[in-house]
Motif scaffolding. Structure first.
Motif, mmCIF file in Angstrom:
data_model
loop_
_atom_site.group_PDB
_atom_site.id
_atom_site.type_symbol
_atom_site.label_atom_id
_atom_site.label_comp_id
_atom_site.label_asym_id
_atom_site.label_seq_id
_atom_site.Cartn_x
_atom_site.Cartn_y
_atom_site.Cartn_z
ATOM 1 N N LEU A 23 1.146 -4.903 -0.657
ATOM 2 C CA LEU A 23 0.340 -3.952 0.106
ATOM 3 C C LEU A 23 1.196 -2.807 0.628
ATOM 4 O O LEU A 23 0.739 -1.657 0.676
ATOM 5 C CB LEU A 23 -0.360 -4.663 1.269
ATOM 6 C CG LEU A 23 -1.499 -5.595 0.882
ATOM 7 C CD1 LEU A 23 -2.056 -6.278 2.125
ATOM 8 C CD2 LEU A 23 -2.594 -4.864 0.143
ATOM 9 N N GLY A 24 2.429 -3.095 1.017
ATOM 10 C CA GLY A 24 3.315 -2.033 1.480
ATOM 11 C C GLY A 24 3.690 -1.080 0.364
ATOM 12 O O GLY A 24 3.752 0.138 0.555
ATOM 13 N N LEU A 25 3.969 -1.629 -0.817
ATOM 14 C CA LEU A 25 4.340 -0.781 -1.943
ATOM 15 C C LEU A 25 3.157 0.012 -2.492
ATOM 16 O O LEU A 25 3.340 0.944 -3.267
ATOM 17 C CB LEU A 25 4.974 -1.615 -3.052
ATOM 18 C CG LEU A 25 6.382 -2.112 -2.765
ATOM 19 C CD1 LEU A 25 6.850 -3.058 -3.857
ATOM 20 C CD2 LEU A 25 7.343 -0.948 -2.618
ATOM 21 N N ALA A 26 1.943 -0.350 -2.110
ATOM 22 C CA ALA A 26 0.775 0.426 -2.523
ATOM 23 C C ALA A 26 0.705 1.760 -1.784
ATOM 24 O O ALA A 26 -0.004 2.662 -2.209
ATOM 25 C CB ALA A 26 -0.501 -0.378 -2.289
ATOM 26 N N VAL A 46 -3.320 -1.871 -8.677
ATOM 27 C CA VAL A 46 -2.788 -3.189 -9.041
ATOM 28 C C VAL A 46 -2.043 -3.808 -7.868
ATOM 29 O O VAL A 46 -2.196 -5.000 -7.583
ATOM 30 C CB VAL A 46 -1.879 -3.076 -10.288
ATOM 31 C CG1 VAL A 46 -1.087 -4.344 -10.511
ATOM 32 C CG2 VAL A 46 -2.701 -2.744 -11.515
ATOM 33 N N LEU A 47 -1.259 -3.002 -7.165
ATOM 34 C CA LEU A 47 -0.512 -3.533 -6.024
ATOM 35 C C LEU A 47 -1.439 -3.976 -4.894
ATOM 36 O O LEU A 47 -1.223 -5.016 -4.272
ATOM 37 C CB LEU A 47 0.485 -2.488 -5.514
ATOM 38 C CG LEU A 47 1.721 -2.291 -6.373
ATOM 39 C CD1 LEU A 47 2.489 -1.049 -5.937
ATOM 40 C CD2 LEU A 47 2.613 -3.516 -6.313
ATOM 41 N N ARG A 48 -2.481 -3.203 -4.635
ATOM 42 C CA ARG A 48 -3.450 -3.612 -3.606
ATOM 43 C C ARG A 48 -4.162 -4.901 -3.998
ATOM 44 O O ARG A 48 -4.337 -5.802 -3.179
ATOM 45 C CB ARG A 48 -4.468 -2.514 -3.361
ATOM 46 C CG ARG A 48 -3.951 -1.386 -2.540
ATOM 47 C CD ARG A 48 -5.043 -0.374 -2.254
ATOM 48 N NE ARG A 48 -4.449 0.816 -1.672
ATOM 49 C CZ ARG A 48 -4.827 2.039 -1.945
ATOM 50 N NH1 ARG A 48 -5.822 2.253 -2.783
ATOM 51 N NH2 ARG A 48 -4.236 3.066 -1.386
ATOM 52 N N GLY A 49 -4.586 -4.975 -5.242
ATOM 53 C CA GLY A 49 -5.262 -6.190 -5.698
ATOM 54 C C GLY A 49 -4.354 -7.403 -5.649
ATOM 55 O O GLY A 49 -4.768 -8.488 -5.224
#
Length: 116
Positions: A23-26, A46-49
């Motif tokens: 979530l942080g990298l999103a 993709v990162l959020r999912g």
């Protein structure tokens, strides 16, 4: 407390750390801090999912160990611990923080598939 309980606690912490990292990298700011470029729209989705999925999977060991109600409360505590661990690693060493998050995700998913 036996070894299965300790493994369940470790799985919950690893899953929340990896989920918070995703979530942080999103966020473009943190993605740029780690990788040195802006993320594509597909990367953020993709990162959020993956982050939401990993945080959802972290409920399983908590509820399995402490029951429904207390397990959800403990899960909220592990969410805070995972977020603190991610923020600390991100501010200290951004690139290794992403590597440890990937390793945490691999170890925790392997542990969950083995039944911890």
């Amino acid at each position: 407390m036996n070894m299965n309980d300790i493994f369940a606690i470790a799985m919950a912490l690893l899953l929340t750390y990896a989920g918070m990292a995703c979530l942080g990298l999103a966020k473009p700011r943190h993605y740029d801090e780690v990788w040195g470029r802006d993320p594509h729209a597909g990367h953020t989705r993709v990162l959020r999912g993956a982050g939401v999925l990993l945080l959802g999977l972290a409920i399983l060991p908590c509820v399995g160990l402490w029951g429904n109600i207390l397990g959800l409360v403990v899960w909220l505590g592990w969410l805070c611990a995972g977020a603190l661990l991610w923020i600390g690693m991100l501010s200290w060493a951004p690139r290794p923080a992403a590597g440890t998050a990937a390793l945490a995700m691999a170890i925790s998913l392997l542990g969950l598939s083995m039944g911890f």
